[in-house]
Motif scaffolding. Sequence first.
Motif, PDB file in Angstrom:
ATOM      1  N   SER A 129     -14.875 -57.388  72.898  1.00 30.51           N
ATOM      2  CA  SER A 129     -15.457 -56.592  72.270  1.00 30.51           C
ATOM      3  C   SER A 129     -15.751 -55.463  73.315  1.00 30.51           C
ATOM      4  O   SER A 129     -15.582 -55.199  74.122  1.00 30.51           O
ATOM      5  CB  SER A 129     -16.999 -56.948  71.629  1.00 30.51           C
ATOM      6  N   ARG A 130     -16.722 -54.391  72.731  1.00 28.07           N
ATOM      7  CA  ARG A 130     -17.204 -53.475  73.666  1.00 28.07           C
ATOM      8  C   ARG A 130     -18.117 -54.118  74.998  1.00 28.07           C
ATOM      9  O   ARG A 130     -18.143 -53.304  75.819  1.00 28.07           O
ATOM     10  CB  ARG A 130     -18.008 -52.117  72.757  1.00 28.07           C
ATOM     11  N   GLU A 131     -18.802 -54.901  74.750  1.00 38.36           N
ATOM     12  CA  GLU A 131     -19.649 -55.681  75.719  1.00 38.36           C
ATOM     13  C   GLU A 131     -19.053 -56.984  76.518  1.00 38.36           C
ATOM     14  O   GLU A 131     -19.175 -56.897  77.673  1.00 38.36           O
ATOM     15  CB  GLU A 131     -20.839 -56.117  75.109  1.00 38.36           C
ATOM     16  N   ARG A 181     -17.038 -51.096  77.539  1.00 36.59           N
ATOM     17  CA  ARG A 181     -18.023 -50.281  77.969  1.00 36.59           C
ATOM     18  C   ARG A 181     -18.225 -49.851  79.513  1.00 36.59           C
ATOM     19  O   ARG A 181     -18.980 -49.105  80.134  1.00 36.59           O
ATOM     20  CB  ARG A 181     -19.416 -50.550  77.361  1.00 36.59           C
ATOM     21  N   HIS A 228     -17.667 -44.775  67.129  1.00 35.65           N
ATOM     22  CA  HIS A 228     -18.366 -44.926  68.260  1.00 35.65           C
ATOM     23  C   HIS A 228     -17.979 -43.795  69.326  1.00 35.65           C
ATOM     24  O   HIS A 228     -18.929 -43.442  70.045  1.00 35.65           O
ATOM     25  CB  HIS A 228     -17.866 -46.306  69.140  1.00 35.65           C
ATOM     26  N   THR A 260     -22.667 -66.002  73.254  1.00 32.45           N
ATOM     27  CA  THR A 260     -23.477 -64.378  73.369  1.00 32.45           C
ATOM     28  C   THR A 260     -24.701 -64.488  73.378  1.00 32.45           C
ATOM     29  O   THR A 260     -25.303 -63.600  74.382  1.00 32.45           O
ATOM     30  CB  THR A 260     -23.117 -63.802  71.877  1.00 32.45           C
ATOM     31  N   THR A 270     -24.162 -52.885  63.394  1.00 33.72           N
ATOM     32  CA  THR A 270     -23.561 -53.444  64.548  1.00 33.72           C
ATOM     33  C   THR A 270     -24.736 -53.258  65.745  1.00 33.72           C
ATOM     34  O   THR A 270     -25.393 -52.181  65.870  1.00 33.72           O
ATOM     35  CB  THR A 270     -22.081 -53.052  65.149  1.00 33.72           C
ATOM     36  N   SER A 271     -24.828 -54.488  66.352  1.00 32.62           N
ATOM     37  CA  SER A 271     -25.969 -54.434  67.668  1.00 32.62           C
ATOM     38  C   SER A 271     -25.401 -54.645  69.058  1.00 32.62           C
ATOM     39  O   SER A 271     -24.386 -55.646  68.956  1.00 32.62           O
ATOM     40  CB  SER A 271     -26.974 -55.264  67.242  1.00 32.62           C
ATOM     41  N   TYR A 272     -25.819 -53.858  69.918  1.00 31.22           N
ATOM     42  CA  TYR A 272     -25.327 -54.244  71.382  1.00 31.22           C
ATOM     43  C   TYR A 272     -26.560 -54.393  72.038  1.00 31.22           C
ATOM     44  O   TYR A 272     -27.528 -54.592  71.823  1.00 31.22           O
ATOM     45  CB  TYR A 272     -24.502 -53.196  71.920  1.00 31.22           C
ATOM     46  N   SER A 273     -26.579 -54.756  73.514  1.00 32.16           N
ATOM     47  CA  SER A 273     -27.403 -55.265  74.147  1.00 32.16           C
ATOM     48  C   SER A 273     -28.429 -54.105  74.494  1.00 32.16           C
ATOM     49  O   SER A 273     -29.646 -54.494  74.612  1.00 32.16           O
ATOM     50  CB  SER A 273     -26.993 -55.714  75.671  1.00 32.16           C
ATOM     51  N   LEU A 331     -20.486 -46.967  75.463  1.00 30.89           N
ATOM     52  CA  LEU A 331     -20.177 -47.686  74.254  1.00 30.89           C
ATOM     53  C   LEU A 331     -19.231 -46.744  73.584  1.00 30.89           C
ATOM     54  O   LEU A 331     -18.576 -46.991  72.452  1.00 30.89           O
ATOM     55  CB  LEU A 331     -21.529 -47.678  73.325  1.00 30.89           C
TER      56      LEU A 331
END
Length: 436
Positions: free
Chosen positions: A109-111, A64, A172, A381, A311-314, A180
């Motif tokens: 991952s994406r983050e 990302r 996505h 994480t 799914t969760s991101y920041s 993202l």
Amino acid sequence: LAPVCSLCFQTRLNAAQAARKVEATGFQPQGVQVTKLPSGLVIASLENYSPASKIGVFVKAGCRYETPENQGVTHHLRLASNLTTKGASAFKICRGVEAVGGSLSVTSSRENMIYTVDCLRDDIDTVMEFLINVTTAPEFRPWEVSDLTPRVKLDKAQAAQSLQIGVVEGLHAAAYKNALANSLYCPDHMVDIIQSEHLHHFVQNNFTSARMALVGLGKCPAHFFTAVATSVICLMSSGEIRLPGSSSLVHSAVVSQSAAAGSSDSLAFSVLQHLLGAGPHVKRGSNTSSKLVQGVAKATADPFDVSAFNTSYSDSGLFGIYTISQAASVGDVIKAALAEVKAVADGGVTAADLTRAKAQLQGHYLMSLETSEGLLETMGTQALADGSYHSPEEISRRIDNVSLTDIANAAKTFVSGKKTMASSGNLVKTPFVDEI
């Protein structure tokens, strides 16, 4: 007395013997220790007296954070983890790690990007040298980076063979306007463009102490942490991705925006996922307790598979349904699954349903911590996200506090939210996102 199988008895005996050994040697159970340095670097460690140690460097540098000018750089970076560094050649890294029976790996991952080493407890100092070099002193020699091109292409080709990866990547791309939406894999037009300078620039901008967390399980040498420490708005939109193919099975995902990781609503979506059906809990089981399976079974006699997607991101999240069905019945399967979510939003959930879903989520979470890989990832994480660590007891207590109202509100958020859809396979009878 009920009969006890020999395996269960032996398991209990081994646990009792281990407990007595710990007591006899004076080892005391330790908690996770978390420290945040003035530079922003977070250090988390757990002495679990394991004969094997695992240490990971978590970096907030997932795909990302790529720009249009360096798209695909994290894919190259994953594959470049064993290249020559300022302190060790590629051959020395490979030989040194293998000589002590260890392993060095990198995932992303994406983050986040996660560099991990595993080895026997007594060999941790040897392996640490290589992890320090890989994370803080890469050279990215131009000829070695050029040699990565065939591996990048092979990686993409293998990923392309997985319908599930294609659907999630497309999902996505359709769900997010930027950040993202970036793929975990290098775009075709960038495979031959990413060069050594791209890798250097990305590492210099993102591998900083304020964006890193060091996490250790087992023996965690203080000098390693010191060495590394001294070295170093997302917008949701509606959209659709359709990937036509010749397969008779159609993979489809329909999602909308949910809650960010760590927010007060994130656990409600997790419980909702297990209430609807997060997949079989028994090997080769039919997942009969899943509301999605029960609802779709009434709509079609064709074989299918359906589960909730979460799914969760920041700063964002995606929640919805993932279906695999025959091309002829895909419309009925998707609409029946969405109807089950709406039923939950309308209050069609019992206290027994909620208790079961909570137990499944707690079991899934606690069992993920049984392996050193799962525990390390959880610690890293959390440390990288907010500089702290939440114990399993605290997480379990938060799950217990999720109410029927929380579940209904989470389902309503999905039902009323903007939908994004990704589909792959024979899409002749697959509805479009505005038709569901």
